[in-house]
Motif scaffolding. Sequence first.
Motif, PDB file in Angstrom:
ATOM      1  N   THR A 150       2.380 -85.230 -17.190  1.00 47.65           N
ATOM      2  CA  THR A 150       1.427 -84.630 -18.113  1.00 47.65           C
ATOM      3  C   THR A 150       0.007 -84.805 -17.587  1.00 47.65           C
ATOM      4  OG1 THR A 150       1.091 -86.640 -19.412  1.00 47.65           O
ATOM      5  CG2 THR A 150       2.924 -85.176 -20.083  1.00 47.65           C
ATOM      6  N   LEU A 151      -0.900 -84.062 -18.153  1.00 45.43           N
ATOM      7  CA  LEU A 151      -2.309 -84.168 -17.787  1.00 45.43           C
ATOM      8  C   LEU A 151      -2.808 -85.592 -18.010  1.00 45.43           C
ATOM      9  CD1 LEU A 151      -5.026 -82.896 -16.972  1.00 45.43           C
ATOM     10  CD2 LEU A 151      -5.337 -82.278 -19.370  1.00 45.43           C
ATOM     11  N   SER A 152      -2.485 -86.180 -19.142  1.00 48.29           N
ATOM     12  CA  SER A 152      -2.965 -87.538 -19.422  1.00 48.29           C
ATOM     13  C   SER A 152      -2.358 -88.554 -18.457  1.00 48.29           C
ATOM     14  CB  SER A 152      -2.706 -87.929 -20.876  1.00 48.29           C
ATOM     15  OG  SER A 152      -1.336 -87.907 -21.163  1.00 48.29           O
ATOM     16  N   ALA A 197      -4.314 -88.079 -15.172  1.00 46.59           N
ATOM     17  CA  ALA A 197      -5.670 -88.613 -15.258  1.00 46.59           C
ATOM     18  C   ALA A 197      -5.650 -90.137 -15.194  1.00 46.59           C
ATOM     19  CB  ALA A 197      -6.350 -88.125 -16.533  1.00 46.59           C
ATOM     20  N   ALA A 228      -9.933 -86.177 -17.113  1.00 42.65           N
ATOM     21  CA  ALA A 228      -8.934 -85.142 -17.416  1.00 42.65           C
ATOM     22  C   ALA A 228      -9.434 -83.756 -17.040  1.00 42.65           C
ATOM     23  CB  ALA A 228      -8.546 -85.204 -18.891  1.00 42.65           C
ATOM     24  N   VAL A 278      -8.923 -83.300 -13.313  1.00 41.30           N
ATOM     25  CA  VAL A 278      -7.498 -83.114 -13.031  1.00 41.30           C
ATOM     26  C   VAL A 278      -7.066 -81.716 -13.449  1.00 41.30           C
ATOM     27  CG1 VAL A 278      -5.161 -83.913 -13.574  1.00 41.30           C
ATOM     28  CG2 VAL A 278      -6.991 -85.579 -13.199  1.00 41.30           C
ATOM     29  N   HIS A 279      -7.521 -81.277 -14.604  1.00 40.69           N
ATOM     30  CA  HIS A 279      -7.134 -79.945 -15.096  1.00 40.69           C
ATOM     31  C   HIS A 279      -7.602 -78.845 -14.153  1.00 40.69           C
ATOM     32  CE1 HIS A 279      -7.225 -76.398 -17.804  1.00 40.69           C
ATOM     33  NE2 HIS A 279      -6.049 -76.895 -18.106  1.00 40.69           N
ATOM     34  N   LEU A 318      -5.363 -78.926 -11.136  1.00 42.47           N
ATOM     35  CA  LEU A 318      -4.045 -78.390 -11.496  1.00 42.47           C
ATOM     36  C   LEU A 318      -4.085 -76.871 -11.549  1.00 42.47           C
ATOM     37  CD1 LEU A 318      -3.075 -80.897 -14.323  1.00 42.47           C
ATOM     38  CD2 LEU A 318      -1.939 -80.684 -12.095  1.00 42.47           C
ATOM     39  N   ARG A 319      -5.099 -76.305 -12.198  1.00 40.01           N
ATOM     40  CA  ARG A 319      -5.220 -74.850 -12.308  1.00 40.01           C
ATOM     41  C   ARG A 319      -5.304 -74.207 -10.925  1.00 40.01           C
ATOM     42  NH1 ARG A 319      -2.920 -72.719 -15.849  1.00 40.01           N
ATOM     43  NH2 ARG A 319      -2.457 -74.492 -17.077  1.00 40.01           N
ATOM     44  N   GLN A 359       3.228 -74.936 -14.711  1.00 41.47           N
ATOM     45  CA  GLN A 359       3.168 -75.607 -16.005  1.00 41.47           C
ATOM     46  C   GLN A 359       4.495 -75.359 -16.706  1.00 41.47           C
ATOM     47  OE1 GLN A 359      -0.129 -74.713 -18.593  1.00 41.47           O
ATOM     48  NE2 GLN A 359       0.126 -76.660 -19.640  1.00 41.47           N
ATOM     49  N   SER A 404       3.825 -80.079 -19.504  1.00 36.05           N
ATOM     50  CA  SER A 404       3.639 -80.963 -18.358  1.00 36.05           C
ATOM     51  C   SER A 404       3.530 -80.084 -17.106  1.00 36.05           C
ATOM     52  CB  SER A 404       4.790 -81.963 -18.233  1.00 36.05           C
ATOM     53  OG  SER A 404       5.994 -81.312 -17.933  1.00 36.05           O
ATOM     54  N   TYR A 405       3.242 -80.710 -15.989  1.00 38.15           N
ATOM     55  CA  TYR A 405       3.058 -79.982 -14.737  1.00 38.15           C
ATOM     56  C   TYR A 405       4.110 -80.432 -13.749  1.00 38.15           C
ATOM     57  CZ  TYR A 405      -1.288 -78.688 -16.898  1.00 38.15           C
ATOM     58  OH  TYR A 405      -2.214 -78.183 -17.784  1.00 38.15           O
TER      59      TYR A 405
END
Length: 88
Positions: free
Chosen positions: A36-38, A41, A48, A51-52, A55-56, A66, A71-72
């Motif tokens: 997950t993002l959290s 991070a 965050a 990280v986002h 990720l993008r 995604q 989650s990723y």
Amino acid sequence: MSQTRGAGTERRNGVQSVERALEIVTVIAGRGGNATLSELASATDLPAATVHRLLRTMISAGYLKQLQDRSYGLSLKFVPIGEAARGR
């Protein structure tokens, strides 16, 4: 890759965003292929929002996806890279 963590830590010579992206990929792989993002991070000591953005970018390039649960995960684009590393 812990030398790249956080704003105040010592950095190696290189491109910070690439180091961070590779650290994210390494964390995802170490968590069985998704996170997950959290979780990302926390594991990378990065904000965050940073990280986002990374990720993008990696999703846009096709290296991450995604998942339904938000989650990723790693994409299959890593398979030929792994095979090439193994010398296939």
